[in-house]
Scaffold this motif. Sequence first.
Motif, short mmCIF file in Angstrom:
data_model
loop_
_atom_site.label_atom_id
_atom_site.label_comp_id
_atom_site.label_asym_id
_atom_site.label_seq_id
_atom_site.Cartn_x
_atom_site.Cartn_y
_atom_site.Cartn_z
N LEU A 1 67.35 43.05 51.93
CA LEU A 1 66.87 44.40 52.23
C LEU A 1 66.47 44.55 53.70
N VAL A 2 65.74 43.58 54.24
CA VAL A 2 65.32 43.66 55.64
C VAL A 2 66.53 43.69 56.56
N GLU A 3 67.51 42.82 56.30
CA GLU A 3 68.71 42.79 57.13
C GLU A 3 69.47 44.11 57.05
N SER A 4 69.54 44.71 55.87
CA SER A 4 70.23 46.00 55.72
C SER A 4 69.54 47.09 56.54
N ILE A 5 68.21 47.10 56.49
CA ILE A 5 67.45 48.10 57.25
C ILE A 5 67.64 47.86 58.75
N GLU A 6 67.51 46.60 59.17
CA GLU A 6 67.65 46.28 60.60
C GLU A 6 69.05 46.64 61.11
N THR A 7 70.07 46.39 60.32
CA THR A 7 71.44 46.72 60.71
C THR A 7 71.62 48.21 60.90
N ASP A 8 71.13 49.00 59.94
CA ASP A 8 71.27 50.45 60.05
C ASP A 8 70.43 51.01 61.20
N LEU A 9 69.26 50.43 61.44
CA LEU A 9 68.45 50.86 62.59
C LEU A 9 69.15 50.52 63.90
N ALA A 10 69.79 49.35 63.97
CA ALA A 10 70.52 48.97 65.19
C ALA A 10 71.67 49.95 65.44
N ASP A 11 72.40 50.31 64.38
CA ASP A 11 73.48 51.29 64.51
C ASP A 11 72.93 52.63 65.00
N PHE A 12 71.81 53.06 64.43
CA PHE A 12 71.19 54.31 64.84
C PHE A 12 70.79 54.27 66.31
N LEU A 13 70.15 53.18 66.73
CA LEU A 13 69.67 53.08 68.11
C LEU A 13 70.82 53.04 69.11
N GLU A 14 71.93 52.41 68.73
CA GLU A 14 73.10 52.34 69.61
C GLU A 14 73.73 53.70 69.84
N THR A 15 73.63 54.57 68.84
CA THR A 15 74.30 55.87 68.94
C THR A 15 73.34 57.03 69.25
N SER A 16 72.05 56.71 69.40
CA SER A 16 71.07 57.77 69.67
C SER A 16 71.22 58.32 71.08
N SER A 17 70.97 59.59 71.19
CA SER A 17 71.03 60.23 72.51
C SER A 17 69.81 59.81 73.34
N PRO A 18 69.94 59.85 74.65
CA PRO A 18 68.80 59.55 75.51
C PRO A 18 67.60 60.47 75.24
N LYS A 19 67.89 61.69 74.80
CA LYS A 19 66.82 62.64 74.47
C LYS A 19 65.95 62.13 73.32
N VAL A 20 66.59 61.59 72.31
CA VAL A 20 65.86 61.05 71.15
C VAL A 20 65.08 59.81 71.57
#
Length: 104
Positions: A46-65
């Motif tokens: 579960l922790v790895e799944s959350i960390e992976t999805d958060l990493a994907d989110f952070l990589e694609t987040s706009s500078p504004k966010v």
Amino acid sequence: VMANNYLFIRLGHVLITLIIEDDEPLGEAWVEVMGLPETGRHGADLVESIETDLADFLETSSPKVLANDDKLDEEMRKVVRQVTMEEIGKRPEVTVVVSRLLPE
């Protein structure tokens, strides 16, 4: 306080820690879970799944966010709740801690 403790026990709790430097993540987000299963429906950690999805989110987040703590907090909570709902059928309480390193 008692109500919050009850929610943590009933729903579980996820703590996310992220360090930001110059409006960019410094490494990946760290995730700790309490009161939740170690693995999800798909057998993944579960922790790895959350960390992976958060990493994907952070990589694609706009500078504004990434520059706005409130938006970052809200979006990271959404990611965690989506993963946990898919994997364990729960929406835990989520605490997001963002530490920003200031230039000297």
